[in-house]
Every structure is written in C-alpha cells, then in structure tokens.
Design a protein around this motif. Sequence first.
Motif, PDB file in Angstrom:
ATOM      1  N   UNK A   1      -3.809 -20.732   3.986  1.00  0.00           N
ATOM      2  CA  UNK A   1      -4.931 -21.081   4.818  1.00  0.00           C
ATOM      3  C   UNK A   1      -4.938 -20.054   6.008  1.00  0.00           C
ATOM      4  N   UNK A   2      -3.731 -20.067   6.440  1.00  0.00           N
ATOM      5  CA  UNK A   2      -3.835 -18.783   7.580  1.00  0.00           C
ATOM      6  C   UNK A   2      -2.385 -17.699   7.155  1.00  0.00           C
ATOM      7  N   UNK A   3      -2.587 -16.626   7.388  1.00  0.00           N
ATOM      8  CA  UNK A   3      -1.501 -15.758   7.399  1.00  0.00           C
ATOM      9  C   UNK A   3      -0.545 -15.998   8.604  1.00  0.00           C
ATOM     10  N   UNK A   4       0.771 -16.051   8.424  1.00  0.00           N
ATOM     11  CA  UNK A   4       1.781 -16.176   9.348  1.00  0.00           C
ATOM     12  C   UNK A   4       2.504 -14.803   9.621  1.00  0.00           C
ATOM     13  N   UNK A   5       2.518 -13.967  10.704  1.00  0.00           N
ATOM     14  CA  UNK A   5       2.759 -12.661  11.055  1.00  0.00           C
ATOM     15  C   UNK A   5       2.588 -11.659  10.216  1.00  0.00           C
ATOM     16  N   UNK A   6       1.170 -11.622   9.844  1.00  0.00           N
ATOM     17  CA  UNK A   6       0.696 -10.803   8.962  1.00  0.00           C
ATOM     18  C   UNK A   6       0.915  -9.405   9.338  1.00  0.00           C
ATOM     19  N   UNK A   7       1.323  -8.271   8.306  1.00  0.00           N
ATOM     20  CA  UNK A   7       1.245  -6.913   8.738  1.00  0.00           C
ATOM     21  C   UNK A   7       0.562  -6.173   7.620  1.00  0.00           C
ATOM     22  N   UNK A   8      -0.412  -5.066   8.004  1.00  0.00           N
ATOM     23  CA  UNK A   8      -1.188  -4.371   7.197  1.00  0.00           C
ATOM     24  C   UNK A   8      -0.294  -3.385   6.321  1.00  0.00           C
ATOM     25  N   UNK A   9      -0.428  -3.278   5.082  1.00  0.00           N
ATOM     26  CA  UNK A   9       0.357  -2.495   4.188  1.00  0.00           C
ATOM     27  C   UNK A   9      -0.433  -1.446   3.647  1.00  0.00           C
ATOM     28  N   UNK A  10      -1.915  -1.453   3.268  1.00  0.00           N
ATOM     29  CA  UNK A  10      -2.526  -0.396   2.986  1.00  0.00           C
ATOM     30  C   UNK A  10      -3.803  -0.638   2.494  1.00  0.00           C
ATOM     31  N   UNK A  11      -4.667   0.123   1.964  1.00  0.00           N
ATOM     32  CA  UNK A  11      -6.014  -0.157   1.315  1.00  0.00           C
ATOM     33  C   UNK A  11      -5.865  -0.204  -0.243  1.00  0.00           C
ATOM     34  N   UNK A  12      -6.192  -0.985  -0.770  1.00  0.00           N
ATOM     35  CA  UNK A  12      -6.502  -0.825  -2.186  1.00  0.00           C
ATOM     36  C   UNK A  12      -7.659  -0.528  -2.923  1.00  0.00           C
ATOM     37  N   UNK A  13      -7.705   1.062  -2.990  1.00  0.00           N
ATOM     38  CA  UNK A  13      -9.116   1.648  -3.548  1.00  0.00           C
ATOM     39  C   UNK A  13      -8.808   1.405  -4.916  1.00  0.00           C
ATOM     40  N   UNK A  14      -8.032   0.774  -5.500  1.00  0.00           N
ATOM     41  CA  UNK A  14      -7.999   0.459  -6.740  1.00  0.00           C
ATOM     42  C   UNK A  14      -8.438  -0.441  -7.432  1.00  0.00           C
ATOM     43  N   UNK A  15      -8.677  -1.558  -6.506  1.00  0.00           N
ATOM     44  CA  UNK A  15      -9.555  -2.761  -6.757  1.00  0.00           C
ATOM     45  C   UNK A  15     -10.555  -3.208  -6.150  1.00  0.00           C
ATOM     46  N   UNK A  16     -11.427  -4.127  -6.384  1.00  0.00           N
ATOM     47  CA  UNK A  16     -12.312  -4.853  -5.789  1.00  0.00           C
ATOM     48  C   UNK A  16     -12.285  -6.146  -5.447  1.00  0.00           C
TER      49      UNK A  16
END
Length: 309
Positions: free
Chosen positions: A289-304
């Motif tokens: 329901x809520x992310x704990x300590x999230x970290x961005x990993x990248x953009x997914x241009x291969x999926x929508x």
Amino acid sequence: MRPMLASKGTHVPSGDAWTHEVKWDGVRILADVRAGSGRARLLTRNGNDASVAWPDVVTSPLADRDVLVDGEIIGLNDAGLPDFGVLQERMHVRSAVTAARLADRVPATFMVFDLLRLDGDDLTGLPLDERRERLQELELDASWQVPSAYDDGQMLFEATLQQGLEGIVSKKRTSRYTFDTRSPHWIKLAHRHRHSFVVGGWRPQEGTSDRLASVLVGEPGPGGLLYRGRVGSGIGAAASRLLSELVAPLTIAESPFADEVPRVDAVGTHWVQPSVVVDVDAHSRAPVSRLRQPSFRGVRSDIGPEDLL
C-alpha cells in the motif's frame, strides 16, 4: 511482433518436465536478422526498433544467415553483476554517434535463450528442448551468448540468491513459443523486491522550480491509479534530466491518482498524465500500500501502464 512473457510464480516447479535459467536484469530483445543482411533489427518488448542504441549487439555472429532469436541485453555493474540501472543511459539513445561512445563505456552482451526462426524455417511450434538444442548448435560467441540451462531449479534459485542475481525463470520443456502472450508454461521467480510503477507526478528540488528531485508513483488497478509513494532516492542528475524530458509534455491540472495523496506529498507536486513506467527497489514485498525506503532504478521504455494490470 512481441516476445512471449513469463508468469509470476510462487515456488520453483520441480520434476523432469521443467528446465531452469537465470533471470537476467536487462532489456528484453527480439533480434531479427534477414538472410543476406548480417545485421539484426532489435525489437523491444513493446515492439519498438532499438537497433541504433546497441551497436555492439546489432551485428549477427551468424553472418548472413536468416535467424530470429529471443534474449536479454545485459550490462555489468561495478560488482560484475547484471544491472538494469547501468543500461539506463544507453536504452533511450537515438543518435548513432552517442550510442557508439556509450558502447565503449558500458559494453553490452546479448544473452540469447531461444531460437524462433532459422534459415527461413519457423521453429516456434517446436518444443523448447528442441529449440534450445538447435540454438546450442549455432555456437554463438562474442557479444551474443547462450546462457546455460539447469535441471535443478531449487539449486539455481538458491545459487542466484547468494550471488546477487535477479532470480530464475523455469520453463516447461515441451512449451511452444507464442508471440505476445504471457505463458503459464514459463514461470519467473525474482529475489529482489523490485516493482514497476506509473509516474503520476513529480516534485522539484527544494529551492528550485524545475529540477526534478522525486516522482510520485502509483499502481494501476480496476478503479484507477492507486498511490504507492514518493521516490527520490536514486534520482541523480542524469535520471533527473531523462525524467524531466519524459514528463514535460504530460502536465495536467489535477492528480491522476484515484485515491487521496497525503498532503505532505501533494503540496508542490506537478501532476502528469500516467504514462511513464519506472522500476523501483524497496523494502516491501508486493502487494504494497506504501513503499518502504524506495529507490529509483530506471525508466521502463519497454512496457506501458497496461502491462502492469
């Protein structure tokens, strides 16, 4: 033409009916080489032509032979492990000059795990074991490699966990290949708590109005986009520029989230049309329901967003 996808699994299937492979943390690619060309047309999971971005992969090691293969382009991080994050700068390149420069800095390898056409013959109706046997006989090398398959799935699952790899994919030996489907005969089991989410808004760095510092992400559901949290960790200068370019034309007046966004996250947020998908690591197992300590990993241009339903 889009690749066959694996279904999410809850346990490693056992028995002689299954074979098991490493789940690579990379970019899924169909490589289509027509007879006489010697060069592959590299198609992403959503059918886009990404050939320009991968000059170190685009040349076929089979010279002029007609072939269609399925696999994953990977790049290694400083620890020597496949890492989707290190490919981010390369994935979105549309300039041949820039792509060549990045290929020297972040070399890629194409891990080929399925053979779908050879010398004009459609092999998709053959069982996986036979397709794999023919693939092995090709003796690929250099930037195209054939990864090993294993009989003992539990052993591979534990070994990949210890080695810091993403997980495994278990496949029925008798499975045929069907484009643009999610097959129950291919099962994926991931170790990392990595999830894909849709960007619904962004917030600028404190003291600025235009430097993207964090994104608000959500999960598509039957009732609309459900808010899952704000992600700022992992968004460095390069990622900030890329995300800014992607969301700039998507500005809207109101929140796209179906549920309420906490005031602490909503104040100062620029809302955007929910079309950009990103990968996020977190100390949370799905569903969340809520992310704990999230970290961005990248953009997914291969999926929508529709692929996350």
